[in-house]
Design an enzyme around this catalytic site. Sequence first.
Site, PDB file in Angstrom:
ATOM      1  N   GLU A  94     -17.361  23.309 -16.040  1.00  0.00           N
ATOM      2  CA  GLU A  94     -17.704  21.957 -16.507  1.00  0.00           C
ATOM      3  C   GLU A  94     -16.927  20.899 -15.747  1.00  0.00           C
ATOM      4  O   GLU A  94     -17.459  19.838 -15.393  1.00  0.00           O
ATOM      5  CB  GLU A  94     -17.389  21.829 -18.002  1.00  0.00           C
ATOM      6  CG  GLU A  94     -18.273  22.664 -18.888  1.00  0.00           C
ATOM      7  CD  GLU A  94     -17.731  22.689 -20.312  1.00  0.00           C
ATOM      8  OE1 GLU A  94     -18.162  21.851 -21.122  1.00  0.00           O
ATOM      9  OE2 GLU A  94     -16.857  23.529 -20.601  1.00  0.00           O
TER      10      GLU A  94
ATOM     11  N   SER B 273     -11.020  26.852 -28.266  1.00  0.00           N
ATOM     12  CA  SER B 273     -11.125  25.610 -29.029  1.00  0.00           C
ATOM     13  C   SER B 273      -9.973  25.560 -30.013  1.00  0.00           C
ATOM     14  O   SER B 273      -9.555  26.584 -30.555  1.00  0.00           O
ATOM     15  CB  SER B 273     -12.453  25.588 -29.782  1.00  0.00           C
ATOM     16  OG  SER B 273     -12.377  24.706 -30.885  1.00  0.00           O
TER      17      SER B 273
ATOM     18  N   HIS C  72     -38.137  25.162 -12.331  1.00  0.00           N
ATOM     19  CA  HIS C  72     -38.226  24.285 -13.509  1.00  0.00           C
ATOM     20  C   HIS C  72     -37.431  24.858 -14.679  1.00  0.00           C
ATOM     21  O   HIS C  72     -37.747  24.585 -15.834  1.00  0.00           O
ATOM     22  CB  HIS C  72     -39.678  24.065 -13.946  1.00  0.00           C
ATOM     23  CG  HIS C  72     -40.595  23.690 -12.823  1.00  0.00           C
ATOM     24  ND1 HIS C  72     -40.964  22.397 -12.549  1.00  0.00           N
ATOM     25  CD2 HIS C  72     -41.187  24.458 -11.876  1.00  0.00           C
ATOM     26  CE1 HIS C  72     -41.769  22.380 -11.481  1.00  0.00           C
ATOM     27  NE2 HIS C  72     -41.910  23.620 -11.051  1.00  0.00           N
TER      28      HIS C  72
ATOM     29  N   LYS D 278     -14.592  30.254 -29.917  1.00  0.00           N
ATOM     30  CA  LYS D 278     -15.050  29.609 -28.698  1.00  0.00           C
ATOM     31  C   LYS D 278     -14.403  30.150 -27.436  1.00  0.00           C
ATOM     32  O   LYS D 278     -13.246  30.553 -27.422  1.00  0.00           O
ATOM     33  CB  LYS D 278     -14.790  28.086 -28.765  1.00  0.00           C
ATOM     34  CG  LYS D 278     -15.709  27.346 -29.679  1.00  0.00           C
ATOM     35  CD  LYS D 278     -17.190  27.570 -29.422  1.00  0.00           C
ATOM     36  CE  LYS D 278     -17.672  26.834 -28.195  1.00  0.00           C
ATOM     37  NZ  LYS D 278     -17.679  25.375 -28.382  1.00  0.00           N
TER      38      LYS D 278
ATOM     39  N   SER E 146       0.824  -1.212   0.000  1.00  0.00           N
ATOM     40  CA  SER E 146       0.000   0.000   0.000  1.00  0.00           C
ATOM     41  C   SER E 146       0.854   1.256   0.000  1.00  0.00           C
ATOM     42  O   SER E 146       0.337   2.363   0.103  1.00  0.00           O
ATOM     43  CB  SER E 146      -0.943   0.010   1.210  1.00  0.00           C
ATOM     44  OG  SER E 146      -0.203   0.019   2.414  1.00  0.00           O
TER      45      SER E 146
HETATM   46  N1  ARG Z   1      -0.903  -0.839   5.573  1.00  0.00           N
HETATM   47  C1  ARG Z   1      -2.043  -1.051   6.393  1.00  0.00           C
HETATM   48  C2  ARG Z   1      -3.003   0.100   6.311  1.00  0.00           C
HETATM   49  O1  ARG Z   1      -2.787   0.960   5.565  1.00  0.00           O
HETATM   50  C3  ARG Z   1      -1.758  -1.357   7.792  1.00  0.00           C
HETATM   51  C4  ARG Z   1      -1.300  -2.733   7.851  1.00  0.00           C
HETATM   52  C5  ARG Z   1      -1.959  -3.500   8.865  1.00  0.00           C
HETATM   53  N2  ARG Z   1      -1.724  -4.814   8.417  1.00  0.00           N
HETATM   54  C6  ARG Z   1      -2.111  -5.887   9.068  1.00  0.00           C
HETATM   55  N3  ARG Z   1      -1.850  -6.978   8.481  1.00  0.00           N
HETATM   56  N4  ARG Z   1      -2.756  -5.823  10.176  1.00  0.00           N
HETATM   57  O2  ARG Z   1      -4.009   0.108   6.973  1.00  0.00           O
END
Ligand code: ARG
Length: 486
Positions: free
Chosen positions: A318, A305, A184, A311, A52
């Site tokens: 948007e 554009s 409306h 334009k 992560s």
């Molecule tokens: N990287 C994890 C998080 O972002 C935390 C890891 C906890 N991992 C675990 N196996 N308990 O939440």
Amino acid sequence: MSRPSHIGNLDGTMSTHDSTSARPEQDSPGKTLWGGRFNAGMAPEMIPLNLSLGVDRRLWREDIRGSMAWARALAEAAVISDRECGLLLEGLEQVGARMEREGLSDAPDEDIHSAVERMLHETVGSVAGKLHTGRSRNDQSSTDVRLWGMAAADRVLEALRMLVGALLDMAEQGIDHVMPGYTHLQQGQPIRAAQWALAHAWAFLRDGERVRAARRAASVLPLGSGAVAGCPFPVNREGLRVALGFARVSENSVDAVSDRDWICDLVYAGAMAGMHLSRLGEDLVLFSSTEFGFVRLSDGFSTGSSLMPQKRNPDAAELARGKAGRLAGNLQAILTLLKGLPTGYNRDLQEDKVPLFDTVDTLLLTVPAMAGAVASAALRPERMLAAMDSQLLATDLADYLVRCGVPFRESHEVVGRLVRRAEDDGVPLAELPASVFHQEHRAFADDVYDVFDWLRSADARDSDGGTSRRAVVEQIEKARDRLAQG
Ligand code: ARG
């Protein structure tokens, strides 16, 4: 999401490690924080799924801050010596300086918590292994994200304040200009242009309240909850709370490691702000069109554009409208993530940061741009006037009869006939001859034409929150007060 390029190396070398090695910390890709219990390393297909760092790398400051507070708490509880604490603090500071200098570009670690711990080990050696005593990444990551979330909420609030300020400035410019008030998307009754700008300002003020509420919900310290059952060492959680600037300490360790309610709150506030941004965006798109022309967006927030030389596109508006979709999607994502999870920590929870970060990033991209677009836009009162049909005053005409004692239902009917008559004759309502008015109802006198006055109509609506000059000026004051309080 950037991912270190060599992560996901599929040759298997990353996933093997020598569990009998004395090396206390992970120091190669695929080496884990839980080596002791395992014979085999992580499968190559599992490594990238498990990572992560690409998402949580932005938490490095919070992770170091939380770790420093934890080191001090461990020393205070006599779990580590003051000397060890000093080494850890110094090391963490150096890790911070190194992050600041070099970033994390090719860190091989699973997540930011392992990265900081590895770098700490590289800096201070084996004493680094003492930092994680009594702590789990479950309470650690939750603490980090909350710290990040509180600061992020403050930034979002600041951006919303700018946007509301710009809308209030626009309202001030529109106090003495009238435009059609739509229902409306048909012309309904005249309103001051200020009233339109204020309608948006109030919506964003409410968004600010929601963000503040989410920030309050975030301000709870999970650290000291361990993996799920609490901490077996006598750490002072109240001291940790103060050190890290939380308002409260979590009440239950099982809840603490899995409570993501505040993320839902913030992501919901973001979804609502997105919805409001999209409505403001839609108004600006519509009102800056050739057909309406009520507003002119500045060059800085318009694009041209590549093909059509004439334009002038309202892209800022948007894009703001478009961003609402992902903000709403993030709410769906976090709710769906949490639904049905068993009590306590589950790895699914790692996904919480994706919608959270995206919501904050999206708001911090969109809100300032909309604030700038509004601040630099010009109202075009002459275009508003030109668009106004005297039928906008049909209600006022009915009210005229009401003031003569005619029941409203009857006067509504009478004016309805007059409107039809004007349309049949192809003349504006205001230009029907006095005889026609009188013929439809004898209460109509020559002063009926006084009704056809935009500002008079607006000023008649003097109820609090109405579109009279008095009510609008008061509203601007109230909104400014609210802004100052926030
Ligand atoms: N990287 C994890 C998080 O972002 C935390 C890891 C906890 N991992 C675990 N196996 N308990 O939440």
